[in-house]
Design a protein around this motif. Structure first.
Motif, PDB file in Angstrom:
ATOM      1  N   SER A 113       7.237  -3.325 -13.580  1.00  0.00           N
ATOM      2  CA  SER A 113       5.788  -3.475 -13.532  1.00  0.00           C
ATOM      3  C   SER A 113       5.176  -2.290 -14.254  1.00  0.00           C
ATOM      4  N   ASP A 114       3.901  -2.399 -14.595  1.00  0.00           N
ATOM      5  CA  ASP A 114       3.206  -1.244 -15.160  1.00  0.00           C
ATOM      6  C   ASP A 114       3.032  -0.150 -14.113  1.00  0.00           C
ATOM      7  N   LYS A 115       3.073  -0.537 -12.845  1.00  0.00           N
ATOM      8  CA  LYS A 115       2.952   0.437 -11.768  1.00  0.00           C
ATOM      9  C   LYS A 115       4.336   0.849 -11.273  1.00  0.00           C
ATOM     10  N   LEU A 298       0.123   9.292   4.882  1.00  0.00           N
ATOM     11  CA  LEU A 298       0.056   7.829   4.934  1.00  0.00           C
ATOM     12  C   LEU A 298       1.370   7.310   5.482  1.00  0.00           C
ATOM     13  N   LEU A 299       1.299   6.441   6.502  1.00  0.00           N
ATOM     14  CA  LEU A 299       2.495   5.850   7.105  1.00  0.00           C
ATOM     15  C   LEU A 299       2.513   4.361   6.767  1.00  0.00           C
ATOM     16  N   VAL A 300       3.583   3.906   6.133  1.00  0.00           N
ATOM     17  CA  VAL A 300       3.675   2.519   5.696  1.00  0.00           C
ATOM     18  C   VAL A 300       4.922   1.883   6.291  1.00  0.00           C
ATOM     19  N   GLN A 301       4.769   0.677   6.818  1.00  0.00           N
ATOM     20  CA  GLN A 301       5.912  -0.039   7.389  1.00  0.00           C
ATOM     21  C   GLN A 301       6.882  -0.443   6.295  1.00  0.00           C
ATOM     22  N   ASP A 302       8.148  -0.262   6.563  1.00  0.00           N
ATOM     23  CA  ASP A 302       9.196  -0.585   5.603  1.00  0.00           C
ATOM     24  C   ASP A 302       9.091  -2.040   5.130  1.00  0.00           C
ATOM     25  N   ASP A 303       9.110  -2.228   3.806  1.00  0.00           N
ATOM     26  CA  ASP A 303       9.075  -3.549   3.167  1.00  0.00           C
ATOM     27  C   ASP A 303       7.755  -4.298   3.380  1.00  0.00           C
ATOM     28  N   ALA A 304       6.705  -3.604   3.822  1.00  0.00           N
ATOM     29  CA  ALA A 304       5.406  -4.264   4.009  1.00  0.00           C
ATOM     30  C   ALA A 304       4.801  -4.608   2.651  1.00  0.00           C
ATOM     31  N   TYR A 305       4.032  -5.694   2.628  1.00  0.00           N
ATOM     32  CA  TYR A 305       3.425  -6.163   1.374  1.00  0.00           C
ATOM     33  C   TYR A 305       2.005  -6.641   1.635  1.00  0.00           C
ATOM     34  N   VAL A 306       1.081  -6.179   0.815  1.00  0.00           N
ATOM     35  CA  VAL A 306      -0.294  -6.658   0.831  1.00  0.00           C
ATOM     36  C   VAL A 306      -0.639  -7.016  -0.605  1.00  0.00           C
ATOM     37  N   GLU A 307      -0.987  -8.267  -0.829  1.00  0.00           N
ATOM     38  CA  GLU A 307      -1.240  -8.736  -2.189  1.00  0.00           C
ATOM     39  C   GLU A 307      -2.375  -7.953  -2.842  1.00  0.00           C
ATOM     40  N   SER A 308      -2.159  -7.576  -4.098  1.00  0.00           N
ATOM     41  CA  SER A 308      -3.161  -6.832  -4.850  1.00  0.00           C
ATOM     42  C   SER A 308      -4.463  -7.611  -4.953  1.00  0.00           C
ATOM     43  N   LYS A 309      -5.570  -6.899  -4.944  1.00  0.00           N
ATOM     44  CA  LYS A 309      -6.887  -7.522  -5.025  1.00  0.00           C
ATOM     45  C   LYS A 309      -7.372  -7.695  -6.464  1.00  0.00           C
ATOM     46  N   ASP A 310      -6.487  -7.432  -7.430  1.00  0.00           N
ATOM     47  CA  ASP A 310      -6.912  -7.562  -8.829  1.00  0.00           C
ATOM     48  C   ASP A 310      -6.620  -8.945  -9.397  1.00  0.00           C
ATOM     49  N   GLY A 312      -4.010 -10.704  -9.479  1.00  0.00           N
ATOM     50  CA  GLY A 312      -2.723 -10.883 -10.154  1.00  0.00           C
ATOM     51  C   GLY A 312      -2.669 -10.371 -11.573  1.00  0.00           C
ATOM     52  N   GLU A 313      -3.688  -9.606 -12.000  1.00  0.00           N
ATOM     53  CA  GLU A 313      -3.652  -9.083 -13.365  1.00  0.00           C
ATOM     54  C   GLU A 313      -2.471  -8.132 -13.558  1.00  0.00           C
ATOM     55  N   THR A 314      -2.148  -7.401 -12.501  1.00  0.00           N
ATOM     56  CA  THR A 314      -0.952  -6.570 -12.523  1.00  0.00           C
ATOM     57  C   THR A 314       0.131  -7.303 -11.749  1.00  0.00           C
ATOM     58  N   THR A 315       1.193  -7.660 -12.441  1.00  0.00           N
ATOM     59  CA  THR A 315       2.251  -8.457 -11.822  1.00  0.00           C
ATOM     60  C   THR A 315       3.522  -7.640 -11.705  1.00  0.00           C
ATOM     61  N   GLU A 316       4.160  -7.776 -10.572  1.00  0.00           N
ATOM     62  CA  GLU A 316       5.474  -7.162 -10.370  1.00  0.00           C
ATOM     63  C   GLU A 316       6.517  -8.259 -10.462  1.00  0.00           C
ATOM     64  N   ILE A 317       7.516  -8.055 -11.289  1.00  0.00           N
ATOM     65  CA  ILE A 317       8.623  -9.004 -11.400  1.00  0.00           C
ATOM     66  C   ILE A 317       9.843  -8.343 -10.782  1.00  0.00           C
ATOM     67  N   ASN A 318      10.445  -9.033  -9.824  1.00  0.00           N
ATOM     68  CA  ASN A 318      11.563  -8.431  -9.107  1.00  0.00           C
ATOM     69  C   ASN A 318      12.701  -9.408  -8.928  1.00  0.00           C
ATOM     70  N   THR A 319      13.689  -8.994  -8.163  1.00  0.00           N
ATOM     71  CA  THR A 319      14.905  -9.782  -7.958  1.00  0.00           C
ATOM     72  C   THR A 319      14.604 -11.199  -7.497  1.00  0.00           C
ATOM     73  N   ASN A 320      13.530 -11.361  -6.734  1.00  0.00           N
ATOM     74  CA  ASN A 320      13.208 -12.670  -6.164  1.00  0.00           C
ATOM     75  C   ASN A 320      12.206 -13.470  -6.990  1.00  0.00           C
ATOM     76  N   GLY A 321      11.786 -12.932  -8.113  1.00  0.00           N
ATOM     77  CA  GLY A 321      10.815 -13.648  -8.943  1.00  0.00           C
ATOM     78  C   GLY A 321       9.654 -12.743  -9.311  1.00  0.00           C
ATOM     79  N   SER A 322       8.435 -13.286  -9.263  1.00  0.00           N
ATOM     80  CA  SER A 322       7.266 -12.485  -9.601  1.00  0.00           C
ATOM     81  C   SER A 322       6.197 -12.649  -8.536  1.00  0.00           C
ATOM     82  N   ARG A 323       5.346 -11.647  -8.431  1.00  0.00           N
ATOM     83  CA  ARG A 323       4.261 -11.681  -7.458  1.00  0.00           C
ATOM     84  C   ARG A 323       3.195 -10.686  -7.906  1.00  0.00           C
ATOM     85  N   PRO A 324       1.968 -10.819  -7.397  1.00  0.00           N
ATOM     86  CA  PRO A 324       0.963  -9.793  -7.682  1.00  0.00           C
ATOM     87  C   PRO A 324       1.447  -8.436  -7.170  1.00  0.00           C
ATOM     88  N   ALA A 325       0.940  -7.380  -7.756  1.00  0.00           N
ATOM     89  CA  ALA A 325       1.353  -6.034  -7.349  1.00  0.00           C
ATOM     90  C   ALA A 325       1.076  -5.808  -5.864  1.00  0.00           C
TER      91      ALA A 325
END
Length: 362
Positions: A113-115, A298-310, A312-325
């Motif tokens: 990803s760009d991020k 900042l405390l973040v739960q392991d493997d937690a995910y919150v879909e980006s509010k942009d 989907g302009e920034t997309t993360e492509i990973n082992t399982n496919g693609s998703r918004p950042a």
């Protein structure tokens, strides 16, 4: 727990985002057993090939060449050694590669990803303890250093207080010869002086004693080392007698004690700050505080995910496919960029049921 330059390492990692092209992240589990080296290589090669296929579907295929060159050169150096690392994470751009050993076993995975995907390394950098281990018996001792998950013997020839230079320690009669001048307390004092001057006063690492209960008590009475821990020790005869064979196993056990204490400390501080109204698990409040540079931790739960509010302009492509950042990844990058701390915790260690919580500066 000795944290050393971990913030500096994260700051250096953040510089990768300024480089051109997407950042490819690859996490690789490691098995220290020599007979599993071949299996590790097959799994890793397959993972890199999968990352290549996914990358070339999105970008010009030839752009992968620069990434592949760096990855393959690094993997040539990835061999079993005296380490308690259970994995490694690679951050790769088209002109650089940064690798970190991990103190947990990651799933084999890739993403780009760009991020920068910061959480794999946060789990390691925020809770990696450096320490010394003193394996002690009544007529011998052995010191090991644990730094960045590597377990090393800092002396090519183990130091012996009985034969040390008198400017370092006072020579006393060797107990192995059953001499009449032998005194356990004197011996432990000599060991203590030697270890403190040569190691503790130099690196300022916690010193963890590995001895049976009786010897541990005797050494603690003789010691004047301010770095000797009082709440961590391994007290099993066999551990001492087989020090050269099981140093990595003992290092892992001590490491886990430090990590557990660090997690409890973070959770305890959050509870205290919550009572002082300097902590929250309200996501919108935390995002606003991050933008205002008010987050200390900042405390973040392991493997937690919150879909980006942009959208989907920034997309993360990973082992399982693609998703918004992942919005939490962006939040973590913001906090780290403003010199705050970020910790990644299992759900059971989070101070609340929320995916994210924060301790505020003010």
């Amino acid at each position: 727990m000795s944290r050393h330059d971990q913030k500096g390492q994260i700051k250096n990692l953040l510089d990768l985002e300024a480089q051109s092209g997407p950042v490819v992240t690859i996490t690789i589990p490691l098995d220290p057993k020599l007979d599993d080296t071949r299996l590790d290589k097959i799994q890793t090669d397959s993972l890199v090939d999968s990352a290549k296929d996914a990358f070339q579907k999105v970008y010009k295929p030839e752009l992968w060449n620069a990434y592949e060159f760096q990855i393959k050169n690094y993997l040539k150096t990835l061999k079993p050694n005296a380490s308690i690392a259970q994995g490694v994470v690679l951050y790769v751009t088209n002109d650089s590669l940064v690798a970190y050993k991990l103190n947990y076993a990651p799933q084999p995975a890739f993403s780009f990803s760009d991020k920068l995907q910061i959480f794999p390394v946060i789990k390691e950098l925020e809770f990696v303890p450096n320490f010394d281990m003193l394996f002690l018996e009544r007529d011998s001792y052995k010191l090991y250093n644990v730094k960045d998950l590597d377990v090393t013997d800092p002396d090519n020839v183990p130091a012996d207080p009985f034969n040390s230079d008198k400017t370092e320690t006072n020579t006393i009669k060797d107990p192995k010869k059953n001499g009449p001048e032998w005194d356990t307390h004197d011996y432990y004092e000599e060991v203590d002086k030697y270890v403190q001057k040569r190691y503790s006063d130099v690196d300022h690492n916690p010193l963890v004693l590995v001895a049976n209960a009786e010897d541990a008590g005797r050494f603690e009475k003789a010691s004047h080392n301010p770095y000797l821990t009082t709440d961590k020790a391994v007290e099993i005869d066999a551990d001492v007698k087989n020090a050269g064979e099981n140093a990595q196993e003992i290092a892992q056990r001590i490491h886990d004690q430090f990590v557990d204490d660090a997690k409890k400390a973070v959770k305890g501080k959050y509870s205290a700050m919550l009572g002082a109204k300097k902590a929250s698990d309200n996501f919108d409040e935390i995002v606003k505080a991050a933008q205002e540079d008010r987050i200390e931790t900042l405390l973040v739960q392991d493997d937690a995910y919150v879909e980006s509010k942009d959208n989907g302009e920034t997309t993360e492509i990973n082992t399982n496919g693609s998703r918004p950042a992942n919005e939490l990844n962006t939040l973590a990058l913001t906090v780290l960029g403003l010199d705050g701390d970020v910790v990644d915790l299992p759900a059971a260690d989070m101070p609340s049921d929320a995916k994210v919580a924060a301790i505020f500066r003010w």
